[in-house]
Design a protein around this motif. Structure first.
Motif, PDB file in Angstrom:
ATOM      1  N   VAL A  21      44.858  37.906  46.084  1.00 47.96           N
ATOM      2  CA  VAL A  21      44.624  38.243  44.672  1.00 47.96           C
ATOM      3  C   VAL A  21      43.195  37.922  44.222  1.00 47.96           C
ATOM      4  O   VAL A  21      42.883  38.023  43.034  1.00 47.96           O
ATOM      5  N   TRP A  22      42.358  37.532  45.171  1.00 49.43           N
ATOM      6  CA  TRP A  22      40.972  37.171  44.830  1.00 49.43           C
ATOM      7  C   TRP A  22      39.953  38.050  45.552  1.00 49.43           C
ATOM      8  O   TRP A  22      38.765  37.735  45.559  1.00 49.43           O
ATOM      9  N   THR A  23      40.380  39.114  46.193  1.00 47.49           N
ATOM     10  CA  THR A  23      39.424  39.940  46.941  1.00 47.49           C
ATOM     11  C   THR A  23      38.570  40.749  45.953  1.00 47.49           C
ATOM     12  O   THR A  23      39.028  41.073  44.838  1.00 47.49           O
ATOM     13  N   PRO A  24      37.343  41.120  46.343  1.00 45.31           N
ATOM     14  CA  PRO A  24      36.517  41.953  45.463  1.00 45.31           C
ATOM     15  C   PRO A  24      37.229  43.249  45.063  1.00 45.31           C
ATOM     16  O   PRO A  24      37.142  43.671  43.907  1.00 45.31           O
ATOM     17  N   ASP A  25      37.973  43.856  45.983  1.00 49.10           N
ATOM     18  CA  ASP A  25      38.671  45.110  45.652  1.00 49.10           C
ATOM     19  C   ASP A  25      39.700  44.900  44.551  1.00 49.10           C
ATOM     20  O   ASP A  25      39.777  45.669  43.593  1.00 49.10           O
ATOM     21  N   PHE A  26      40.502  43.842  44.710  1.00 52.02           N
ATOM     22  CA  PHE A  26      41.554  43.616  43.715  1.00 52.02           C
ATOM     23  C   PHE A  26      40.946  43.193  42.378  1.00 52.02           C
ATOM     24  O   PHE A  26      41.379  43.642  41.316  1.00 52.02           O
ATOM     25  N   ILE A  27      39.924  42.355  42.429  1.00 48.39           N
ATOM     26  CA  ILE A  27      39.275  41.921  41.178  1.00 48.39           C
ATOM     27  C   ILE A  27      38.660  43.122  40.453  1.00 48.39           C
ATOM     28  O   ILE A  27      38.702  43.213  39.227  1.00 48.39           O
ATOM     29  N   SER A  28      38.161  44.065  41.222  1.00 47.14           N
ATOM     30  CA  SER A  28      37.612  45.261  40.584  1.00 47.14           C
ATOM     31  C   SER A  28      38.731  46.069  39.906  1.00 47.14           C
ATOM     32  O   SER A  28      38.555  46.610  38.803  1.00 47.14           O
ATOM     33  N   ARG A  29      39.925  46.108  40.512  1.00 47.69           N
ATOM     34  CA  ARG A  29      41.066  46.768  39.855  1.00 47.69           C
ATOM     35  C   ARG A  29      41.447  46.015  38.576  1.00 47.69           C
ATOM     36  O   ARG A  29      41.780  46.620  37.562  1.00 47.69           O
ATOM     37  N   LEU A  30      41.400  44.686  38.657  1.00 47.91           N
ATOM     38  CA  LEU A  30      41.758  43.891  37.472  1.00 47.91           C
ATOM     39  C   LEU A  30      40.793  44.150  36.321  1.00 47.91           C
ATOM     40  O   LEU A  30      41.194  44.208  35.156  1.00 47.91           O
ATOM     41  N   ALA A  31      39.519  44.302  36.653  1.00 45.52           N
ATOM     42  CA  ALA A  31      38.518  44.548  35.602  1.00 45.52           C
ATOM     43  C   ALA A  31      38.887  45.803  34.817  1.00 45.52           C
ATOM     44  O   ALA A  31      38.686  45.867  33.601  1.00 45.52           O
ATOM     45  N   GLY A  32      39.453  46.801  35.500  1.00 45.44           N
ATOM     46  CA  GLY A  32      39.839  48.059  34.853  1.00 45.44           C
ATOM     47  C   GLY A  32      41.008  47.911  33.887  1.00 45.44           C
ATOM     48  O   GLY A  32      41.272  48.796  33.075  1.00 45.44           O
ATOM     49  N   THR A  33      41.728  46.796  33.954  1.00 42.96           N
ATOM     50  CA  THR A  33      42.859  46.600  33.032  1.00 42.96           C
ATOM     51  C   THR A  33      42.383  46.091  31.668  1.00 42.96           C
ATOM     52  O   THR A  33      43.116  46.133  30.693  1.00 42.96           O
ATOM     53  N   LEU A  34      41.143  45.578  31.638  1.00 43.46           N
ATOM     54  CA  LEU A  34      40.634  44.983  30.397  1.00 43.46           C
ATOM     55  C   LEU A  34      40.182  46.054  29.416  1.00 43.46           C
ATOM     56  O   LEU A  34      39.485  47.007  29.795  1.00 43.46           O
ATOM     57  N   ALA A  35      40.540  45.853  28.159  1.00 41.73           N
ATOM     58  CA  ALA A  35      39.971  46.685  27.094  1.00 41.73           C
ATOM     59  C   ALA A  35      38.508  46.274  26.933  1.00 41.73           C
ATOM     60  O   ALA A  35      38.132  45.157  27.316  1.00 41.73           O
ATOM     61  N   PRO A  36      37.662  47.143  26.357  1.00 41.62           N
ATOM     62  CA  PRO A  36      36.281  46.724  26.106  1.00 41.62           C
ATOM     63  C   PRO A  36      36.274  45.418  25.299  1.00 41.62           C
ATOM     64  O   PRO A  36      37.026  45.279  24.329  1.00 41.62           O
ATOM     65  N   GLY A  37      35.475  44.451  25.740  1.00 43.48           N
ATOM     66  CA  GLY A  37      35.451  43.145  25.074  1.00 43.48           C
ATOM     67  C   GLY A  37      36.525  42.197  25.595  1.00 43.48           C
ATOM     68  O   GLY A  37      36.545  41.014  25.237  1.00 43.48           O
ATOM     69  N   GLY A  38      37.435  42.703  26.427  1.00 47.82           N
ATOM     70  CA  GLY A  38      38.512  41.872  26.981  1.00 47.82           C
ATOM     71  C   GLY A  38      37.947  40.796  27.903  1.00 47.82           C
ATOM     72  O   GLY A  38      36.877  40.955  28.483  1.00 47.82           O
ATOM     73  N   VAL A  39      38.687  39.694  28.033  1.00 49.94           N
ATOM     74  CA  VAL A  39      38.190  38.528  28.768  1.00 49.94           C
ATOM     75  C   VAL A  39      39.175  38.125  29.856  1.00 49.94           C
ATOM     76  O   VAL A  39      40.372  37.943  29.589  1.00 49.94           O
ATOM     77  N   LEU A  40      38.659  37.962  31.063  1.00 54.42           N
ATOM     78  CA  LEU A  40      39.456  37.426  32.172  1.00 54.42           C
ATOM     79  C   LEU A  40      39.141  35.941  32.305  1.00 54.42           C
ATOM     80  O   LEU A  40      37.979  35.543  32.221  1.00 54.42           O
ATOM     81  N   ALA A  41      40.165  35.122  32.506  1.00 53.18           N
ATOM     82  CA  ALA A  41      39.926  33.689  32.718  1.00 53.18           C
ATOM     83  C   ALA A  41      40.653  33.221  33.963  1.00 53.18           C
ATOM     84  O   ALA A  41      41.733  33.722  34.301  1.00 53.18           O
TER      85      ALA A  41
END
Ligand SMILES: C[S@@+](CC[C@H](N)C(=O)[O-])C[C@H]1O[C@@H](n2cnc3c(N)ncnc32)[C@H](O)[C@@H]1O
Length: 229
Positions: free
Chosen positions: A173-193
């Protein structure tokens, strides 16, 4: 001729509940050999790293995506905050190995958010899939699925809690590929922690186009991360 005595299948090993210094509880997960939450303060970590880390504590209508739901400590901390502020919470979580309902009950007894009807429904119906409950202040959906192969919502989350065990224990769940997919789930201004501040995690978040910030960690950790779309 007598039948051989019935063999009793071995009982699941008991989950070890951990009392943490802030008075909240977590438990040891046998599959990953790691605690679900911080031994230095499970509720404090939930509040500091995830609720405040994503600025969900000041958002007027938070939509949270969580990986993974675990014992629901982050959910209860987020729910309690939203209820205290009078804002409506939409919470979607993934969990591929639901803990037993009695463990969720034992960890949450007398704790933050535990009296809320949505949490009571979690305890009553867990892990009945697909899980969705709605009250006037919260909608909770838990997908009992491997998040790695799930169709994730796009441009949706105001907050993403990346809480899937450590990069050493659960690297997928920490690979660059998966993290890039996670980034796409964020609305503009959304924050991942996340509680990890590892260099490879920071680089993967930056490569996914997020703006990465190191923050002081919860007790027991020097730093944690916030990454903004
Ligand atoms: C550190 S615990 C989460 C603690 C939880 N957020 C809480 O507040 O109690 C990590 C959880 O992620 C789940 N998990 C790990 N990898 C996953 C995957 N690929 N898909 C779905 N769930 C996953 C584990 O089963 C575990 O319950």
């Amino acid at each position: 001729m007598s039948l051989p005595p019935a063999t009793t299948p071995p009982a699941d090993p008991p989950h070890q509940i951990i009392e943490t210094p802030d008075g909240s509880r977590t438990a040891h997960n046998l599959r990953f050999g790691e605690a679900y939450g911080s031994r230095h303060g499970a509720h404090t970590q939930a509040r500091h790293v995830f609720v405040e880390g994503t600025r969900t504590d000041v958002h007027p209508a938070p939509r949270v995506l969580e990986i993974g739901f675990g014992l629901g400590v982050n959910f209860r901390a987020t729910l309690a905050d939203a209820v205290a502020r009078g804002v409506r919470l939409d919470y979607v979580a993934y969990e591929f190995d639901p803990a037993p309902a009695e463990l969720l009950r034992a960890v949450s007894e007398g704790e933050v958010g535990a009296k809320h009807p949505a949490w009571q429904e979690v305890l009553d119906r867990w892990p009945h899939a697909p899980f969705e409950t709605q009250t006037e202040d919260v909608r909770l959906t838990v997908h009992f699925a491997d998040v790695l192969s799930a169709d994730l919502p796009q441009d949706w989350a105001t907050a993403l809690y990346l809480d899937g065990f450590s990069p050493t224990r659960n690297p997928e769940v920490w690979t660059p590929d998966f993290i890039s997919r996670l980034a796409g789930t964020l609305a503009p201004g959304g924050v991942l922690a996340t509680y990890s501040a590892a260099g490879h995690v920071r680089r993967a978040l930056a490569a996914a186009g997020l703006s990465v910030e190191r923050r002081p960690g919860a007790p027991g950790k020097r730093e944690c991360l916030r990454a903004v779309r």
